[in-house]
Structures are given as C-alpha cells and as structure tokens.
Design an enzyme around this catalytic site. Structure first.
Site, PDB file in Angstrom:
ATOM      1  CG  HIS A 137      60.829  37.639  -6.806  1.00 36.68           C
ATOM      2  ND1 HIS A 137      61.265  36.701  -7.683  1.00 36.68           N
ATOM      3  CD2 HIS A 137      60.095  38.539  -7.524  1.00 36.68           C
ATOM      4  CE1 HIS A 137      60.813  37.007  -8.899  1.00 36.68           C
ATOM      5  NE2 HIS A 137      60.095  38.119  -8.834  1.00 36.68           N
ATOM      6  CD  GLU A 142      58.153  42.825  -6.036  1.00 41.84           C
ATOM      7  OE1 GLU A 142      58.070  41.626  -5.678  1.00 41.84           O
ATOM      8  OE2 GLU A 142      57.556  43.285  -7.031  1.00 41.84           O
TER       9      GLU A 142
END
Ligand code: ADE
Ligand code: ZN
Length: 350
Positions: A209, A212
């Site tokens: 990730h 974000e």
C-alpha cells in the site's frame, strides 16, 4: 497485437451496468478480514463466546462512519477479534468467494493480516489452514482461482515483521506473495526494506500500500526500495508527473479502490475520483473493493457506482478488466484465457 488491448464500440448508458457486472474480472486488492460482514461478526462472536461492544448488527453498521484510514482501522481490527478457529477463517473466506463468484470475479488475490490474529494467540497455522481450504474449494466449487498474499502491518516493527515471516515459512507454498498495509502516514515503505529484500530472495511476489493517504514519495520508495511489482491504491501519484511517467513506462499496476477512497474521505465524492486521470495517463489501473463489508460494496458495486459518478464508458470497462488480468500474478497462458472470456462477453454486448 497486445493481448490486453482492444478497441470496443460504445455501449448505451442503460446497458453499461449489465456489461460491468457480466464481464469477467480479477480482484487484486481485498483484505479478507475486511469482508467480515456484521452478521458474520455476530454469528462468530456467539459461536466463540466473544463479547462485542455493540447491541446488534444495525448498531455496529452505524459505527461505520469513518473520517480517515485510522478511524476505519480501529474498528476493523476490533471486528477481527471474533476469528479464533480454523473454521472461522474458512467461513469468512468462503462468504467472500461466493460473493466474488456472483460478481464474475474469476481470479482473487486475497490479502490477510496474520499479526492481527497471532498477537491474540491464534496460530499462523490456524489462520492459513482455514483461508487456504476456502481457496481450494473455490476452485472446484465456484470456478474462482483464489490465492493468498500475506501482509505485514506497517504500524508494527521490522522485528515483528521478520518474526511473522519466520512463522509463515513452513506454509510458504500456501501464499504467493507479501504486502504492506495498515496506518500509512509516519510508516514509510523503507521501514521494511530488509524484510522485503528477504521476501524477494525467497521468490515471493511483492506489493505494498502506498499513496492512499501518504505522499508520492512513499510510492517512489515502494518501487525503488521495496521493489514491489504492484502499488496498492497509489491514487496520490497524480500529484507527481514524474511518478506518473514512471508508473506508465514500467507498467506498474495500481490497485485502486474507489468506494474505499470515498468512505475514508480520500476524495470528497465519487465524481471527483481520479480513476479517469490514471487511465488517461496510460497507467495499468484496476478497480477493487479493499474492505467490502465496511465500504458499502463488493466488486460490481465499485464498478457500477464509479462509472455512474464519473461517466466512464465501455472502453474504460475493457481497459480496467484487461488491466486486472495483466496485473495478476498468474501465468501468461491463463491471462490470455481470461482475456478471451472478456472478449466473448464484450461481443455479446456489441
Ligand atoms: N487494511 C485494510 N484496509 C486497509 C487500507 N485501505 N489501507 C491500509 N491498510 C488496510
Ligand atoms: Zn487495502
């Protein structure tokens, strides 16, 4: 001609949702603990004698009003505390895989967060056995190719991540890669440089990730320090033209999660989502559900709501589904087979 590209005729607006639902697709960004519906949380709590601080399903659902990533994670980790036995992990994964099959997901690469469970005394073996058994059944009973990706929690230490990897190594053949999730801000990818280097030596696929809520710099370091093959989310990349160029040139897939971004206030409304900008920039963007039980929708809802809000059309639908197959971690022949099935559905709508 490139396996994944095709020029498709326009589809009338009133038929587009049916096309979006019917097209075969891969889901590349879904946390299995984020598929735990309130009904199943209550059922497992009862089965395992776990107390939860909500009177009923409706009260729990009302608590799903998030302001940012951390406000979600607090409730997401609490929800996972009802998972204790191998059968619980099986039931959770099976419920997701049935929903995925109904949405014409033909391949699912599912994240799991073992540290959320091992720190409560649930063994790695219990977690992986239950999830893996559901993956095996999904292939034979639902026709879904399901694989597991083990995530490290980035708010915990590098030492914890190494210990988790150690516990998982006897089960190495049951997961295809590793990822990095949890609280992004203040926990840059480089914190896990050595763990990812070790996973790379082990031949595991690598994803993380990044971008974000965090800055483009985190996407750069996921690429250059962790050497990931895909970026999960990555929507902040549009703030950095040089990064956009790099992602497009290297065909690094971005696993975008529109309803998640909406619920976690990354974008003020779905009409302002930057999915079109990512596709126009030539990026291998995909659509995914992230934590569907918490964010209001599984795959098809992410597609239909995003298309309705942004005015994307049939050509974008083709691109997004083809990108999901290109970005998946299966072999080239299987990818070609998926694209053939995609072509057959588009032919029906022509
Ligand atoms: N874990 C589950 N969902 C997540 C998300 N959207 N971002 C980071 N970590 C997560
Ligand atoms: Zn995620």
């Amino acid at each position: 001609m490139n396996t994944f590209s095709r020029t498709v005729p326009p589809v009338a607006a009133d038929r587009l949702p049916d096309l979006l639902r019917a097209m075969p697709k891969a889901e590349l960004h879904m946390h299995i603990e984020g598929s735990l519906e309130p009904e199943l949380i209550f059922a497992l709590a009862r089965r395992n004698g776990v107390a939860i601080p909500y009177a009923n399903v409706e009260e729990l659902r009302r608590a799903y009003a998030f302001t940012n990533l951390q406000s979600f994670l607090d409730i997401y980790y609490a929800g996972a505390s009802v998972l204790q036995k191998e059968q619980d992990f099986y039931d959770m994964a099976w419920a997701y895989l049935e929903r995925a099959a109904a949405d014409n997901v033909v391949r699912a690469e599912m994240f799991f967060d073992p540290q959320t469970h091992t720190e409560r005394g649930v063994s790695m073996q219990t977690v992986v056995d239950g999830l893996h058994r559901a993956c095996v059944d999904a292939k034979s009973k639902l026709g879904v190719d399901a694989e597991l990706i083990m995530c490290f929690l980035r708010h915990l230490s590098e030492e914890d991540a190494f210990a988790t990897l150690e516990q998982a190594l006897p089960l190495r053949d049951r997961f295809i890669g590793v990822g990095l999730d949890s609280s992004e801000l203040g926990h840059p990818p480089e914190k896990f440089a050595r763990v990812f280097a070790r996973c790379r030596e082990l031949g595991l696929h690598l994803v993380a990730h990044a971008g974000e809520e965090g800055p483009p710099a985190y996407v750069w370091s996921a690429l250059d320090v962790l050497k990931v093959e895909r970026i999960d989310h990555g929507v902040q990349s549009t703030r950095d033209p040089a990064l956009m160029k790099r992602l497009a040139q290297d065909r690094i897939p971005l696993t975008v999660c529109p309803l998640s971004n909406l619920k976690l206030c990354v974008f003020p409304d779905l009409g302002r989502h930057n999915l079109r900008e990512l596709l126009d920039g030539g990026l291998v963007a995909t659509v995914n559900s992230d934590d569907p039980a918490y964010f209001g929708g599984y795959m098809n809802r992410n597609f239909t709501e995003t298309f309705a809000a942004t005015g994307l059309g049939a050509q974008h639908a083709w691109q997004l589904a083809a990108n999901s197959f290109e970005g998946s971690f299966t072999d080239a022949a299987t990818k070609r087979g998926y694209v053939d099935r995609l072509g057959a559905v588009f032919d029906r709508f022509a």
